[in-house]
Scaffold this active site. Structure first.
Site, PDB file in Angstrom:
ATOM      1  N   CYS A  97     -29.260  -0.965 -12.341  1.00 56.77           N
ATOM      2  CA  CYS A  97     -28.583  -2.122 -12.933  1.00 56.77           C
ATOM      3  C   CYS A  97     -29.589  -3.262 -12.949  1.00 56.77           C
ATOM      4  CB  CYS A  97     -27.356  -2.478 -12.083  1.00 56.77           C
ATOM      5  SG  CYS A  97     -26.541  -4.000 -12.623  1.00 56.77           S
ATOM      6  N   CYS A 104     -27.925 -17.705 -15.115  1.00 56.22           N
ATOM      7  CA  CYS A 104     -27.055 -17.471 -16.261  1.00 56.22           C
ATOM      8  C   CYS A 104     -26.376 -18.779 -16.624  1.00 56.22           C
ATOM      9  CB  CYS A 104     -26.005 -16.420 -15.890  1.00 56.22           C
ATOM     10  SG  CYS A 104     -24.886 -15.993 -17.240  1.00 56.22           S
ATOM     11  N   CYS A 108     -18.925 -18.119 -15.966  1.00 63.08           N
ATOM     12  CA  CYS A 108     -17.671 -17.412 -15.635  1.00 63.08           C
ATOM     13  C   CYS A 108     -17.203 -17.827 -14.233  1.00 63.08           C
ATOM     14  CB  CYS A 108     -17.866 -15.903 -15.700  1.00 63.08           C
ATOM     15  SG  CYS A 108     -18.250 -15.337 -17.374  1.00 63.08           S
ATOM     16  N   CYS A 111     -17.860 -15.396 -11.010  1.00 62.73           N
ATOM     17  CA  CYS A 111     -19.136 -14.677 -10.899  1.00 62.73           C
ATOM     18  C   CYS A 111     -20.186 -15.505 -10.158  1.00 62.73           C
ATOM     19  CB  CYS A 111     -19.630 -14.337 -12.302  1.00 62.73           C
ATOM     20  SG  CYS A 111     -21.166 -13.393 -12.319  1.00 62.73           S
ATOM     21  N   CYS A 325     -20.484  -5.726  -8.647  1.00 69.06           N
ATOM     22  CA  CYS A 325     -20.356  -6.523  -9.869  1.00 69.06           C
ATOM     23  C   CYS A 325     -20.069  -7.980  -9.537  1.00 69.06           C
ATOM     24  CB  CYS A 325     -19.208  -6.012 -10.727  1.00 69.06           C
ATOM     25  SG  CYS A 325     -19.419  -4.331 -11.236  1.00 69.06           S
TER      26      CYS A 325
HETATM   27  N1  SAH Z   1     -23.322 -11.410 -18.707  1.00 67.73           N
HETATM   28  C1  SAH Z   1     -22.946 -10.047 -18.953  1.00 67.73           C
HETATM   29  C2  SAH Z   1     -23.558  -9.082 -17.963  1.00 67.73           C
HETATM   30  C3  SAH Z   1     -22.970  -9.146 -16.567  1.00 67.73           C
HETATM   31  S1  SAH Z   1     -22.360  -7.597 -16.200  1.00 67.73           S
HETATM   32  C4  SAH Z   1     -21.431  -9.937 -18.980  1.00 67.73           C
HETATM   33  O1  SAH Z   1     -20.772 -10.944 -18.785  1.00 67.73           O
HETATM   34  O2  SAH Z   1     -20.917  -8.877 -19.256  1.00 67.73           O
HETATM   35  C5  SAH Z   1     -21.478  -7.892 -14.728  1.00 67.73           C
HETATM   36  C6  SAH Z   1     -20.016  -7.601 -14.848  1.00 67.73           C
HETATM   37  O3  SAH Z   1     -19.369  -7.960 -13.612  1.00 67.73           O
HETATM   38  C7  SAH Z   1     -19.352  -8.419 -15.925  1.00 67.73           C
HETATM   39  O4  SAH Z   1     -18.345  -7.683 -16.514  1.00 67.73           O
HETATM   40  C8  SAH Z   1     -18.785  -9.555 -15.114  1.00 67.73           C
HETATM   41  O5  SAH Z   1     -17.774 -10.255 -15.783  1.00 67.73           O
HETATM   42  C9  SAH Z   1     -18.285  -8.822 -13.895  1.00 67.73           C
HETATM   43  N2  SAH Z   1     -18.040  -9.683 -12.749  1.00 67.73           N
HETATM   44  C10 SAH Z   1     -18.510 -10.927 -12.519  1.00 67.73           C
HETATM   45  N3  SAH Z   1     -18.048 -11.399 -11.353  1.00 67.73           N
HETATM   46  C11 SAH Z   1     -17.264 -10.442 -10.828  1.00 67.73           C
HETATM   47  C12 SAH Z   1     -16.524 -10.325  -9.606  1.00 67.73           C
HETATM   48  N4  SAH Z   1     -16.493 -11.296  -8.722  1.00 67.73           N
HETATM   49  N5  SAH Z   1     -15.851  -9.175  -9.399  1.00 67.73           N
HETATM   50  C13 SAH Z   1     -15.878  -8.172 -10.292  1.00 67.73           C
HETATM   51  N6  SAH Z   1     -16.573  -8.205 -11.434  1.00 67.73           N
HETATM   52  C14 SAH Z   1     -17.254  -9.335 -11.709  1.00 67.73           C
END
Ligand code: SAH
Length: 337
Positions: A97, A104, A108, A111, A325
């Site tokens: 990964c 970033c 969000c 995140c 994630c």
């Molecule tokens: N910027 C891209 C790539 C990140 S991928 C995107 O937004 O898709 C990482 C994934 O983990 C994304 O789907 C993101 O929304 C998710 N994610 C972020 N914070 C998280 C959390 N606290 N718990 C579970 N998933 C999360």
């Protein structure tokens, strides 16, 4: 550099362009000096050393999960910034990964990667080095790549595409596009551009909410775009490439996990034949959200399945080393091992 660019460079140095293939193969094996390219003459190796630089990443920190063997690396980039990369072991092969940006700017709400904002996009060579250095350091053969680390890949479009061409090249790491997933928060204006390239990768869309009110609250990227526009863009992508999209959906207690959310999500998923991948929310210290209860998750899954939607729950890997994630974050380069 891609082999054809290397060939041009060799030609302009008065060298044989066919050497490019040999050099490119060495690079994919992760050599760190031209002297390791033993099938090239000494004089060519010297010329290469004078003209080119071999990039690499410096290991700052390595953490191995006691729960499942997931490895998290912190690498120092040539300019002193640092990024995280995760290696996961699955039965179907090892997956890396990778991060696509230092920090970033998508903001969000759940995140960790966006805390502290964006510093810069990664170069294609830096993303390639995340793969090659992880492979060499772990001794594990990497067969799959997910662009799901720190950063928004579509906010670094050209470098990401160049990275994909490098890592996919048959004389290089040769990782097939079908073994690569690109995850986006939904920068819809880039979807058609990506679809035009017709790469056979998997596009994962971080949906996380099926309605504008909830989604805009969780994901600023939804403001000014909207769920309807996003689903339209997904539909065009699917029609153009024939590749099924995957919706990522982090289940957050009391925020996006009601039966109404499930029913609306099912409608969107059915419209574009998307697969839904539920992610039990992972803990981020600075954030106040909690994961959905098992009962709410079960009810949610039930509604999706009854509507004929293909749904899976993502396994939580590397939780004890904050490698799950949303837990990767921008770190200062002071973290020495
Ligand atoms: N910027 C891209 C790539 C990140 S991928 C995107 O937004 O898709 C990482 C994934 O983990 C994304 O789907 C993101 O929304 C998710 N994610 C972020 N914070 C998280 C959390 N606290 N718990 C579970 N998933 C999360």
């Amino acid at each position: 550099m891609l082999p054809e660019e290397l060939a041009d460079a060799l030609r302009s140095m008065g060298e044989q362009p066919y050497r490019a293939k040999q050099i490119f193969r060495w690079l994919a094996r992760g050599v760190t000096s031209f002297d390791e390219m033993t099938d090239l003459s000494k004089s060519l190796r010297e010329k290469l050393r004078a003209e080119f630089e071999l990039s690499t990443l410096r290991l700052l920190r390595k953490q191995v999960s006691k729960l499942d063997g997931t490895i998290k690396y912190l690498w120092e980039l040539p300019d002193g910034n640092a990024v995280e990369t995760v290696v996961m072991r699955y039965r179907h092969g090892n997956t890396v990964c990778i991060s696509s940006q230092v920090g970033c700017r998508q903001g969000c709400a759940f995140c960790a990667s966006t805390i502290g904002g964006l510093v810069r996009g990664l170069e294609s060579s830096e993303m390639l080095d995340e793969v090659l250095c992880s492979e060499r350091e772990s001794g594990l053969k990497i067969s799959n790549i997910v662009l799901m680390g720190i950063g928004e890949p579509l906010d670094n479009f050209d470098n990401v595409i160049r990275f994909l061409r490098l890592v996919n090249h048959p004389d290089g790491a040769n990782i097939g596009m079908r073994h690569i997933s690109l995850s986006t928060c939904g920068l819809t204006e880039m979807f058609d551009k990506l679809a035009d390239l017709n790469l056979q990768l998997t596009l994962s869309v971080s949906l996380h909410a099926p309605d504008d009110e909830t989604r805009s609250r969780l994901m600023p990227a939804n403001r000014g775009r909207g769920v309807a526009q996003l689903i339209d863009a997904c539909e065009r992508y699917y029609e153009k490439t024939g590749r099924r999209i995957s919706f990522e959906y982090a289940m957050i207690d009391g925020v996006n996990d009601t039966p109404d959310h499930a029913r609306l999500l099912a409608q969107h998923a059915r419209r574009v034949s998307a697969h839904v991948n539920l992610i039990p929310l992972n803990h981020v210290e600075e954030r106040d959200f909690a994961p959905s209860t098992p009962e709410h998750m079960r009810a949610f899954i039930r509604i999706l399945e009854d509507a004929g939607v293909n749904v899976t729950v993502r396994r939580r890997l590397g939780g004890d080393v904050e490698a799950s994630c949303g837990q990767l974050r921008k770190k200062a380069a002071e973290h020495r091992i």
